[in-house]
Design a protein around this motif. Structure first.
Motif, PDB file in Angstrom:
ATOM      1  N   HIS A 166       0.793  -1.231   0.000  1.00  0.00           N
ATOM      2  CA  HIS A 166       0.000   0.000   0.000  1.00  0.00           C
ATOM      3  C   HIS A 166       0.825   1.281   0.000  1.00  0.00           C
ATOM      4  O   HIS A 166       0.643   2.148   0.853  1.00  0.00           O
ATOM      5  CB  HIS A 166      -0.956  -0.010   1.199  1.00  0.00           C
ATOM      6  CG  HIS A 166      -2.182  -0.842   0.964  1.00  0.00           C
ATOM      7  ND1 HIS A 166      -3.322  -0.720   1.713  1.00  0.00           N
ATOM      8  CD2 HIS A 166      -2.454  -1.791   0.055  1.00  0.00           C
ATOM      9  CE1 HIS A 166      -4.236  -1.580   1.287  1.00  0.00           C
ATOM     10  NE2 HIS A 166      -3.736  -2.248   0.281  1.00  0.00           N
ATOM     11  N   ASP A 167       1.721   1.418  -0.952  1.00  0.00           N
ATOM     12  CA  ASP A 167       2.379   2.717  -1.106  1.00  0.00           C
ATOM     13  C   ASP A 167       1.419   3.641  -1.857  1.00  0.00           C
ATOM     14  O   ASP A 167       0.513   3.184  -2.565  1.00  0.00           O
ATOM     15  CB  ASP A 167       3.691   2.547  -1.872  1.00  0.00           C
ATOM     16  CG  ASP A 167       3.459   2.003  -3.247  1.00  0.00           C
ATOM     17  OD1 ASP A 167       3.418   2.797  -4.203  1.00  0.00           O
ATOM     18  OD2 ASP A 167       3.261   0.779  -3.385  1.00  0.00           O
ATOM     19  N   PRO A 168       1.607   4.955  -1.734  1.00  0.00           N
ATOM     20  CA  PRO A 168       0.650   5.917  -2.323  1.00  0.00           C
ATOM     21  C   PRO A 168       0.480   5.778  -3.842  1.00  0.00           C
ATOM     22  O   PRO A 168      -0.631   5.974  -4.350  1.00  0.00           O
ATOM     23  CB  PRO A 168       1.257   7.277  -1.952  1.00  0.00           C
ATOM     24  CG  PRO A 168       2.008   7.016  -0.687  1.00  0.00           C
ATOM     25  CD  PRO A 168       2.579   5.636  -0.848  1.00  0.00           C
ATOM     26  N   LYS A 169       1.547   5.454  -4.542  1.00  0.00           N
ATOM     27  CA  LYS A 169       1.431   5.325  -6.000  1.00  0.00           C
ATOM     28  C   LYS A 169       0.499   4.168  -6.364  1.00  0.00           C
ATOM     29  O   LYS A 169      -0.413   4.323  -7.172  1.00  0.00           O
ATOM     30  CB  LYS A 169       2.825   5.112  -6.609  1.00  0.00           C
ATOM     31  CG  LYS A 169       2.872   5.088  -8.148  1.00  0.00           C
ATOM     32  CD  LYS A 169       4.332   4.905  -8.608  1.00  0.00           C
ATOM     33  CE  LYS A 169       4.471   4.669 -10.097  1.00  0.00           C
ATOM     34  NZ  LYS A 169       4.478   5.907 -10.890  1.00  0.00           N
TER      35      LYS A 169
ATOM     36  N   LEU B 241      -1.765   2.782  -4.414  1.00  0.00           N
ATOM     37  CA  LEU B 241      -3.123   3.054  -3.928  1.00  0.00           C
ATOM     38  C   LEU B 241      -3.857   4.025  -4.849  1.00  0.00           C
ATOM     39  O   LEU B 241      -5.065   3.886  -5.061  1.00  0.00           O
ATOM     40  CB  LEU B 241      -3.078   3.587  -2.494  1.00  0.00           C
ATOM     41  CG  LEU B 241      -2.802   2.521  -1.431  1.00  0.00           C
ATOM     42  CD1 LEU B 241      -2.469   3.165  -0.094  1.00  0.00           C
ATOM     43  CD2 LEU B 241      -3.997   1.567  -1.269  1.00  0.00           C
TER      44      LEU B 241
ATOM     45  N   LEU C  54      -9.511   4.999  -0.645  1.00  0.00           N
ATOM     46  CA  LEU C  54      -9.272   6.375  -0.191  1.00  0.00           C
ATOM     47  C   LEU C  54      -8.832   6.375   1.273  1.00  0.00           C
ATOM     48  O   LEU C  54      -7.889   7.077   1.662  1.00  0.00           O
ATOM     49  CB  LEU C  54     -10.554   7.215  -0.299  1.00  0.00           C
ATOM     50  CG  LEU C  54     -10.859   7.998  -1.558  1.00  0.00           C
ATOM     51  CD1 LEU C  54     -12.123   8.819  -1.348  1.00  0.00           C
ATOM     52  CD2 LEU C  54      -9.713   8.904  -1.987  1.00  0.00           C
TER      53      LEU C  54
ATOM     54  N   LEU D 108      -5.269   5.132   1.494  1.00  0.00           N
ATOM     55  CA  LEU D 108      -4.309   6.135   1.030  1.00  0.00           C
ATOM     56  C   LEU D 108      -4.117   7.213   2.092  1.00  0.00           C
ATOM     57  O   LEU D 108      -2.985   7.617   2.396  1.00  0.00           O
ATOM     58  CB  LEU D 108      -4.792   6.762  -0.289  1.00  0.00           C
ATOM     59  CG  LEU D 108      -3.916   7.886  -0.845  1.00  0.00           C
ATOM     60  CD1 LEU D 108      -2.512   7.380  -1.155  1.00  0.00           C
ATOM     61  CD2 LEU D 108      -4.539   8.500  -2.098  1.00  0.00           C
ATOM     62  N   CYS D 109      -5.225   7.682   2.643  1.00  0.00           N
ATOM     63  CA  CYS D 109      -5.129   8.728   3.666  1.00  0.00           C
ATOM     64  C   CYS D 109      -4.360   8.219   4.881  1.00  0.00           C
ATOM     65  O   CYS D 109      -3.598   8.964   5.497  1.00  0.00           O
ATOM     66  CB  CYS D 109      -6.523   9.210   4.063  1.00  0.00           C
ATOM     67  SG  CYS D 109      -7.247  10.243   2.766  1.00  0.00           S
TER      68      CYS D 109
ATOM     69  N   LEU E 107      -0.557   8.294   4.172  1.00  0.00           N
ATOM     70  CA  LEU E 107      -0.016   9.646   3.977  1.00  0.00           C
ATOM     71  C   LEU E 107      -0.307  10.575   5.157  1.00  0.00           C
ATOM     72  O   LEU E 107       0.103  11.737   5.150  1.00  0.00           O
ATOM     73  CB  LEU E 107      -0.573  10.274   2.691  1.00  0.00           C
ATOM     74  CG  LEU E 107       0.009   9.742   1.384  1.00  0.00           C
ATOM     75  CD1 LEU E 107      -0.748  10.319   0.198  1.00  0.00           C
ATOM     76  CD2 LEU E 107       1.500  10.068   1.262  1.00  0.00           C
TER      77      LEU E 107
ATOM     78  N   ILE F 274      -3.210  11.766   6.046  1.00  0.00           N
ATOM     79  CA  ILE F 274      -4.227  12.760   5.691  1.00  0.00           C
ATOM     80  C   ILE F 274      -5.518  12.456   6.444  1.00  0.00           C
ATOM     81  O   ILE F 274      -5.937  11.296   6.518  1.00  0.00           O
ATOM     82  CB  ILE F 274      -4.493  12.740   4.162  1.00  0.00           C
ATOM     83  CG1 ILE F 274      -3.276  13.275   3.395  1.00  0.00           C
ATOM     84  CG2 ILE F 274      -5.741  13.542   3.810  1.00  0.00           C
ATOM     85  CD1 ILE F 274      -3.388  13.142   1.882  1.00  0.00           C
ATOM     86  N   ASP F 275      -6.154  13.463   6.994  1.00  0.00           N
ATOM     87  CA  ASP F 275      -7.491  13.295   7.558  1.00  0.00           C
ATOM     88  C   ASP F 275      -8.476  13.573   6.417  1.00  0.00           C
ATOM     89  O   ASP F 275      -8.621  14.713   5.969  1.00  0.00           O
ATOM     90  CB  ASP F 275      -7.710  14.265   8.727  1.00  0.00           C
ATOM     91  CG  ASP F 275      -9.075  14.067   9.382  1.00  0.00           C
ATOM     92  OD1 ASP F 275      -9.142  13.818  10.588  1.00  0.00           O
ATOM     93  OD2 ASP F 275     -10.099  14.144   8.654  1.00  0.00           O
ATOM     94  N   LEU F 276      -9.131  12.509   5.960  1.00  0.00           N
ATOM     95  CA  LEU F 276      -9.960  12.596   4.753  1.00  0.00           C
ATOM     96  C   LEU F 276     -11.096  13.626   4.902  1.00  0.00           C
ATOM     97  O   LEU F 276     -11.363  14.407   3.980  1.00  0.00           O
ATOM     98  CB  LEU F 276     -10.505  11.206   4.412  1.00  0.00           C
ATOM     99  CG  LEU F 276     -11.438  11.043   3.226  1.00  0.00           C
ATOM    100  CD1 LEU F 276     -10.881  11.658   1.964  1.00  0.00           C
ATOM    101  CD2 LEU F 276     -11.737   9.555   2.990  1.00  0.00           C
TER     102      LEU F 276
END
Lengths: 117, 117, 117, 117
Positions: free
Chosen positions: A25-28, A30, A75, A78-79, A82, A84-86
């Motif tokens: 599950h790397d960002p690319k 995902l 999503l 990914l969040c 990284l 990130i708070d979706l």
């Protein structure tokens, strides 16, 4: 009472970790997965008219619901990786969109903000 | 205390309605929008290595956050017009995935369920 | 007289090599690029009705032409690095589709081959 | 000797017309189809590393070839209904790209033209 979004996020990550899938599950990858699932969602409406898309059968709606869910699940993944708070991100983007699409100029038109008069 | 997801959903729909945009938001067009935004997200990782994707700069992370938000906003809009509860859908899909990807056979592999041995 | 497709293929690869870009052109990244360009093409029709999509203005048609070209250019690059003959591949796929979509059962319907009666 | 691209174009359109499918082939739907097929192509590389993508097995290469072909077939269909010459469009876009990506500044970098120094 636990927040619903926090609860589903936890379930998604537990599902992932129980299978030791975080390693993939790397960002690319995902982002690729989100794209692939979004296209599977779009395929549900391919060759259909706007009107047909608005009145799916129960079976069609089930299929759409599954694809919507797949996009959402990736999503969340990914969040997570990284940081990130979706929901915060969505709220912040709405604020940006308020500025790009002022109500008086954007009302009733589907033009892109770069083309608003 | 209001649920966070319910709150952001409400904001998204208010934003839409203040601009009278629901008229454009049929499911076929919204699915196109989700696809377009998902590809803009993917573009943030295009030509990058896996490693580069894992360590975005602050500016890059901001860009990613905006694209993630766009996908989420249109997902919320699509679920609204189709009467889908997005979080319920994700939870139901996780249940399906539990059956398709049993922990003992899916652990540590990125194979599709149709190829699991 | 040189074949037109061979000629454009040669130009695309010369463009790439003059910039030393082959190093970025692995199949995974090129497939991402094709996806990104395909979505930019789709964006030209986003929020439009079927009828609006059928009668683009000159400016819109120019934009569409550029996106179509981008998809084509990356298809050529992908086929180059994988040793695929793009036109042979299209021809072979048509043959497969002949079997999947027999004329008598596929005529006048947009159903997927798995749903043909 | 007939031009190869002209020949395959003719075959694609005959395939379409023998099934009376032109009625579904408006530009909006065809752009969706190109997007869907591009994502199916991308899925062939999903979760794979760059290196794995560079050395597909024979079976994997067959699958990739089919998806590449699907994108190409729908590109041909889209160009037909819009009166675009696909090869001319690619050539014209290369010319534009020459200006956007001058050899001296674009060599050896994957940056977007908007970010070239």
């Amino acid at each position: 009472m636990q927040d619903r979004f926090a609860a589903i996020t936890k379930e998604v990550l537990q599902f992932r970790d129980a299978r030791d899938w975080k390693q993939f599950h790397d960002p690319k990858n995902l982002s690729e997965a989100i794209c692939v699932e979004a296209a599977e969602l779009l395929e549900k409406f391919l060759w259909k008219t706007r009107e047909e898309g608005q009145s799916p059968s129960d079976a069609e709606l089930n299929g759409i619901r599954e694809e919507v869910a797949d996009v959402m699940i990736f999503l969340i993944c990914l969040c997570d990786v990284l940081g990130i708070d979706l929901l915060d991100a969505a709220q912040a983007k709405l604020k940006l969109n308020e500025a790009k699409y002022p109500q008086d100029r954007a009302r009733g038109t589907s033009k892109k903000y770069t083309e608003l008069s």
